[in-house]
Design a protein around this motif. Sequence first.
Motif, PDB file in Angstrom:
ATOM      1  N   ILE A 137       6.823 -11.476   9.071  1.00  0.00           N
ATOM      2  CA  ILE A 137       6.088 -10.409   8.395  1.00  0.00           C
ATOM      3  C   ILE A 137       6.917  -9.970   7.192  1.00  0.00           C
ATOM      4  O   ILE A 137       7.899  -9.241   7.316  1.00  0.00           O
ATOM      5  N   THR A 138       6.516 -10.471   6.047  1.00  0.00           N
ATOM      6  CA  THR A 138       7.201 -10.173   4.787  1.00  0.00           C
ATOM      7  C   THR A 138       6.173  -9.680   3.777  1.00  0.00           C
ATOM      8  O   THR A 138       4.963  -9.894   3.947  1.00  0.00           O
ATOM      9  N   PRO A 139       6.614  -9.012   2.719  1.00  0.00           N
ATOM     10  CA  PRO A 139       5.669  -8.614   1.678  1.00  0.00           C
ATOM     11  C   PRO A 139       4.871  -9.785   1.122  1.00  0.00           C
ATOM     12  O   PRO A 139       3.670  -9.635   0.848  1.00  0.00           O
ATOM     13  N   GLU A 140       5.523 -10.933   0.968  1.00  0.00           N
ATOM     14  CA  GLU A 140       4.811 -12.101   0.422  1.00  0.00           C
ATOM     15  C   GLU A 140       3.699 -12.559   1.358  1.00  0.00           C
ATOM     16  O   GLU A 140       2.596 -12.903   0.919  1.00  0.00           O
ATOM     17  N   ILE A 141       3.984 -12.571   2.656  1.00  0.00           N
ATOM     18  CA  ILE A 141       2.957 -12.965   3.625  1.00  0.00           C
ATOM     19  C   ILE A 141       1.808 -11.963   3.626  1.00  0.00           C
ATOM     20  O   ILE A 141       0.625 -12.343   3.637  1.00  0.00           O
ATOM     21  N   LEU A 142       2.130 -10.671   3.595  1.00  0.00           N
ATOM     22  CA  LEU A 142       1.076  -9.660   3.565  1.00  0.00           C
ATOM     23  C   LEU A 142       0.266  -9.746   2.275  1.00  0.00           C
ATOM     24  O   LEU A 142      -0.943  -9.508   2.287  1.00  0.00           O
ATOM     25  N   ASP A 143       0.919 -10.097   1.154  1.00  0.00           N
ATOM     26  CA  ASP A 143       0.183 -10.285  -0.101  1.00  0.00           C
ATOM     27  C   ASP A 143      -0.930 -11.309   0.075  1.00  0.00           C
ATOM     28  O   ASP A 143      -2.051 -11.135  -0.418  1.00  0.00           O
ATOM     29  N   THR A 144      -0.617 -12.407   0.784  1.00  0.00           N
ATOM     30  CA  THR A 144      -1.629 -13.472   0.973  1.00  0.00           C
ATOM     31  C   THR A 144      -2.775 -13.009   1.858  1.00  0.00           C
ATOM     32  O   THR A 144      -3.864 -13.580   1.822  1.00  0.00           O
ATOM     33  N   LEU A 145      -2.520 -11.957   2.660  1.00  0.00           N
ATOM     34  CA  LEU A 145      -3.567 -11.420   3.538  1.00  0.00           C
ATOM     35  C   LEU A 145      -4.309 -10.256   2.899  1.00  0.00           C
ATOM     36  O   LEU A 145      -5.196  -9.670   3.525  1.00  0.00           O
ATOM     37  N   GLY A 146      -3.942  -9.911   1.671  1.00  0.00           N
ATOM     38  CA  GLY A 146      -4.588  -8.797   0.995  1.00  0.00           C
ATOM     39  C   GLY A 146      -4.154  -7.441   1.508  1.00  0.00           C
ATOM     40  O   GLY A 146      -4.880  -6.449   1.340  1.00  0.00           O
ATOM     41  N   ILE A 147      -2.955  -7.388   2.129  1.00  0.00           N
ATOM     42  CA  ILE A 147      -2.429  -6.130   2.657  1.00  0.00           C
ATOM     43  C   ILE A 147      -1.245  -5.709   1.787  1.00  0.00           C
ATOM     44  O   ILE A 147      -0.300  -6.473   1.594  1.00  0.00           O
ATOM     45  N   GLN A 148      -1.283  -4.507   1.255  1.00  0.00           N
ATOM     46  CA  GLN A 148      -0.217  -4.023   0.396  1.00  0.00           C
ATOM     47  C   GLN A 148       1.030  -3.684   1.229  1.00  0.00           C
ATOM     48  O   GLN A 148       0.931  -3.382   2.423  1.00  0.00           O
ATOM     49  N   SER A 149       2.187  -3.716   0.588  1.00  0.00           N
ATOM     50  CA  SER A 149       3.419  -3.380   1.293  1.00  0.00           C
ATOM     51  C   SER A 149       4.319  -2.550   0.392  1.00  0.00           C
ATOM     52  O   SER A 149       4.319  -2.706  -0.827  1.00  0.00           O
TER      53      SER A 149
END
Length: 337
Positions: A137-149
């Motif tokens: 669970i990293t910002p880059e992975i969340l970016d790909t899911l459309g979830i901001q971090s």
Amino acid sequence: MTTTAHRHRAARFAPAAVTMLLLSACGAEVADSATADDGPTSVNRCGEVVEYTVPQRVVAYEGGSADKLFALGLTDHVHGYVMPPANPPVSESPWAAEYDQVEFLSDDLLNRELVVDANADLVVAGWNSGFSDNRGITPEILDTLGIQSFMHAESCFNYPGFPERHTPFEGLYTDLARLGQIFGVEERAEDLIAEYQQRVAAVQEQAPDGEPVRVFLYDSGTDQPFTAASQVPPNDIIRYAGGVNIFGDVEARWTEASWEAVVAAEPEVIIILDYGDKPAEEKISFLREHPTTASIPAVVNDEFFVLDYNEGISSPRNVDGLEKFGDYLRDFNSRAR
């Protein structure tokens, strides 16, 4: 927080003019929009410029993240929080009422499935204290899911790829300014930062004169002590209050040291970081009974100060911890010198 979880997660005071420069660098504005209708806002995330839309279902990891949001009056934007069981109970927080208004999501470490299941539109956590390559669970992975971090600025010291560095209290002010911009509450953030700065300055002005008191922070560990180095809030708490962290010259955040180094430094005061899985009294008993540490001046003179976990991680409660430790050092100075 278990010790293992903590290890894997885990300058002088800036005057008002410097803080205004900081706010400008973070893109904060004088006007408080508070409307969420102005479109995306560009804000640094550990040195990388990221566009944010105003979140409505925030997931916060640990007390430091939630407390920053609550302190800014953003409770209505928070869906829930994740709080590992070793953390102090939220009922002890100054924002206990705010915790009651949002959902307790898990007592596990932060993970991608939890965030997705919560339908989060923003995750607030630190690097290695929430976000983790190892746990996927990293910002880059969340970016790909459309979830901001959003990452705590203080934790960016360890973040790969986009380095950004702040002293710990500057990191707190930076986070409040950036969250203020993301949520359109810039004026609220500026007022809160100014209040905290005034409180910090008051402690500094009352700091004991003379040679700084030598201070060791004991987090955990028996074979080797786990302690605070230069890049975490306790280092600023110690130095603003008038002490010197015996490991403050180590360029790291939380770090392992050696008992030999602790003994050689002859700390006059020991800060015990208190969290759930090993109470402060157990740590103090260990230091009293361990033959290597029993002769340390702080142990001999029973000079222990207990710092709450949420006063030691990046959080508005850092200022509370500083004020309490400032009082303690002034009393120590009157007793010992």
